[in-house]
Design a protein around this motif. Structure first.
Motif, PDB file in Angstrom:
ATOM      1  N   ILE A  19     -15.999   9.075  56.096  1.00 10.59           N
ATOM      2  CA  ILE A  19     -15.052  10.157  56.385  1.00 10.59           C
ATOM      3  C   ILE A  19     -15.576  11.471  55.832  1.00 10.59           C
ATOM      4  O   ILE A  19     -15.537  12.510  56.497  1.00 10.59           O
ATOM      5  CB  ILE A  19     -13.665   9.830  55.790  1.00 10.59           C
ATOM      6  CG1 ILE A  19     -13.034   8.665  56.554  1.00 10.59           C
ATOM      7  CG2 ILE A  19     -12.749  11.046  55.841  1.00 10.59           C
ATOM      8  CD1 ILE A  19     -11.791   8.120  55.901  1.00 10.59           C
ATOM      9  N   ALA A 259      -8.799  14.736  51.412  1.00 11.81           N
ATOM     10  CA  ALA A 259      -9.715  13.850  52.135  1.00 11.81           C
ATOM     11  C   ALA A 259     -11.006  13.647  51.360  1.00 11.81           C
ATOM     12  O   ALA A 259     -11.507  12.520  51.235  1.00 11.81           O
ATOM     13  CB  ALA A 259     -10.009  14.421  53.517  1.00 11.81           C
ATOM     14  N   GLU A 264      -6.579   9.504  51.542  1.00  9.21           N
ATOM     15  CA  GLU A 264      -6.402   9.629  52.983  1.00  9.21           C
ATOM     16  C   GLU A 264      -4.957   9.898  53.385  1.00  9.21           C
ATOM     17  O   GLU A 264      -4.698  10.749  54.255  1.00  9.21           O
ATOM     18  CB  GLU A 264      -6.903   8.371  53.690  1.00  9.21           C
ATOM     19  CG  GLU A 264      -8.399   8.191  53.627  1.00  9.21           C
ATOM     20  CD  GLU A 264      -8.833   6.968  54.407  1.00  9.21           C
ATOM     21  OE1 GLU A 264      -8.221   6.687  55.461  1.00  9.21           O
ATOM     22  OE2 GLU A 264      -9.771   6.281  53.963  1.00  9.21           O
ATOM     23  N   ARG A 268      -3.647  13.143  55.325  1.00  9.63           N
ATOM     24  CA  ARG A 268      -2.969  13.053  56.621  1.00  9.63           C
ATOM     25  C   ARG A 268      -1.645  13.818  56.583  1.00  9.63           C
ATOM     26  O   ARG A 268      -1.314  14.557  57.523  1.00  9.63           O
ATOM     27  CB  ARG A 268      -2.761  11.580  56.993  1.00  9.63           C
ATOM     28  CG  ARG A 268      -2.334  11.363  58.431  1.00  9.63           C
ATOM     29  CD  ARG A 268      -2.330   9.886  58.795  1.00  9.63           C
ATOM     30  NE  ARG A 268      -3.692   9.383  58.948  1.00  9.63           N
ATOM     31  CZ  ARG A 268      -4.289   8.556  58.107  1.00  9.63           C
ATOM     32  NH1 ARG A 268      -3.655   8.134  57.029  1.00  9.63           N
ATOM     33  NH2 ARG A 268      -5.514   8.147  58.319  1.00  9.63           N
ATOM     34  N   TYR A 290      -9.440  17.195  62.063  1.00 12.77           N
ATOM     35  CA  TYR A 290      -9.552  16.382  60.851  1.00 12.77           C
ATOM     36  C   TYR A 290      -8.781  15.071  60.997  1.00 12.77           C
ATOM     37  O   TYR A 290      -9.235  14.014  60.545  1.00 12.77           O
ATOM     38  CB  TYR A 290      -9.038  17.164  59.645  1.00 12.77           C
ATOM     39  CG  TYR A 290      -9.859  18.384  59.289  1.00 12.77           C
ATOM     40  CD1 TYR A 290     -11.223  18.449  59.572  1.00 12.77           C
ATOM     41  CD2 TYR A 290      -9.269  19.481  58.661  1.00 12.77           C
ATOM     42  CE1 TYR A 290     -11.970  19.568  59.245  1.00 12.77           C
ATOM     43  CE2 TYR A 290     -10.011  20.601  58.327  1.00 12.77           C
ATOM     44  CZ  TYR A 290     -11.352  20.635  58.620  1.00 12.77           C
ATOM     45  OH  TYR A 290     -12.101  21.743  58.291  1.00 12.77           O
ATOM     46  N   GLN A 293     -10.758  12.641  62.808  1.00 13.43           N
ATOM     47  CA  GLN A 293     -11.806  12.053  61.947  1.00 13.43           C
ATOM     48  C   GLN A 293     -11.230  10.975  61.038  1.00 13.43           C
ATOM     49  O   GLN A 293     -11.883   9.948  60.800  1.00 13.43           O
ATOM     50  CB  GLN A 293     -12.452  13.155  61.083  1.00 13.43           C
ATOM     51  CG  GLN A 293     -13.254  14.164  61.879  1.00 13.43           C
ATOM     52  CD  GLN A 293     -14.492  13.567  62.519  1.00 13.43           C
ATOM     53  OE1 GLN A 293     -14.996  12.555  62.058  1.00 13.43           O
ATOM     54  NE2 GLN A 293     -14.964  14.189  63.584  1.00 13.43           N
ATOM     55  N   LEU A 294     -10.013  11.188  60.560  1.00 17.79           N
ATOM     56  CA  LEU A 294      -9.403  10.192  59.682  1.00 17.79           C
ATOM     57  C   LEU A 294      -9.047   8.902  60.427  1.00 17.79           C
ATOM     58  O   LEU A 294      -8.953   7.827  59.834  1.00 17.79           O
ATOM     59  CB  LEU A 294      -8.144  10.769  59.029  1.00 17.79           C
ATOM     60  CG  LEU A 294      -8.396  11.845  57.965  1.00 17.79           C
ATOM     61  CD1 LEU A 294      -7.093  12.490  57.526  1.00 17.79           C
ATOM     62  CD2 LEU A 294      -9.130  11.269  56.758  1.00 17.79           C
TER      63      LEU A 294
END
Length: 296
Positions: A19, A259, A264, A268, A290, A293-294
């Motif tokens: 990540i 992040a 996480e 988020r 982003y 990506q998570l």
């Protein structure tokens, strides 16, 4: 059991590294925004002033000059060329030193509106020099405008000189919030010059002078994150969030820092908060990237 726990920790670490690596390319876009509040229309001392009777305006050259500056700045918002002509005619008929300074001030703003930043810089420098004695706060704002015009041209070394002058003038004015504001500007120039340690110290001084300045805390967090000082970054962005809970730039930076810290769920939530408070903003666009990506 121990082998399972070790394997779980290894997978978690590998996921964090993946990540972090994926975010790295996007993170290059995130940093101090040189356009934020770069060119305010009116200096603070001209804002929210009660209207004065017309007879008093005629008898008070300073009041008349302030009215002309307000008119010129308002004109620049809709018609920069007309504002430039207005400012030039005002300069030719100026009766006081203050009018010379304020006409140059408006001329600079008109040039900014036209994207002529080199001309704007010269106008703001001229205005700074023309301000009569006894108004260092106004001079400081004008010097900062010159610095921002230099930054818009990609000339941080020249901007740093202008911001340094603005810092000196704000110190003379004994105006702590103004000093914090121009210190933030100077820190941006120092970051662009890769003088990061000086930028850290400059932002610390800005926070000391105005602890309620959310932008000082936000840019401090951004710089700390860039320098991989994630503990400091988390504390600084938390303070920014307390001061400006609905600022999408704060939510975005908080998510990035979370992040990179391996948090996480926290990341988020921060990115999702940006979508809630400012769904059409540039920050929301980045936050969506982003979040993708998570998910991967």
């Amino acid at each position: 059991g121990h082998r399972f726990a070790a394997a779980h920790r290894r997978r978690a670490f590998e996921r964090f590294c993946m990540i972090a690596s994926a975010l790295a390319l996007l993170l290059m876009q995130v940093g101090p925004n040189p356009s934020i509040d770069a060119f305010p229309g009116l200096p603070d001392e001209l804002r929210d002033r009660p209207e004065r009777p017309q007879a008093r305006d005629r008898a008070d050259p300073a009041s008349s000059a302030q009215g002309k500056l307000a008119d010129c700045v308002n004109l620049a918002r809709g018609d920069a060329e007309a504002a430039r002509d207005y400012a030039q005619m005002w300069r030719e008929a100026a009766a006081t030193q203050l009018e010379l300074a304020q006409s140059a001030h408006c001329l600079g703003i008109a040039f900014v509106r036209e994207g002529e930043f080199a001309e704007a810089q010269r106008a703001f420098d001229l205005a700074t020099d023309e301000v009569p004695l006894g108004a260092p706060a106004y001079q400081s704002r004008l010097a900062a405008m010159s610095g921002n015009a230099a930054m818009a041209q990609g000339q941080p070394a020249i901007a740093d000189i202008a911001f340094g002058r603005a810092v000196t003038l704000a110190t003379q004015a004994d105006d702590a919030p103004l000093l914090a504001s121009v210190l933030i500007d100077r820190a941006r120039a120092l970051v662009a010059l890769e003088r990061n340690d000086e930028a850290v110290a400059t932002l610390e001084k800005a926070r000391e002078n105005d602890p309620a300045n959310a932008r000082a805390w936000l840019l401090s967090a951004t710089l700390s994150r860039r320098l991989e000082r994630l503990g400091e970054a988390r504390e600084q962005v938390a303070q920014a969030a307390l001061l400006a809970p609905r600022d999408p730039a704060v939510g975005l930076e908080a998510g990035v820092i979370a992040a990179l810290s391996g948090r996480e769920q926290e990341a988020r939530r921060s990115f999702e908060s940006v979508l809630l408070v400012a769904p059409d903003s540039d920050e929301a666009k980045r936050a969506r990237g982003y979040l993708e990506q998570l998910k991967s």
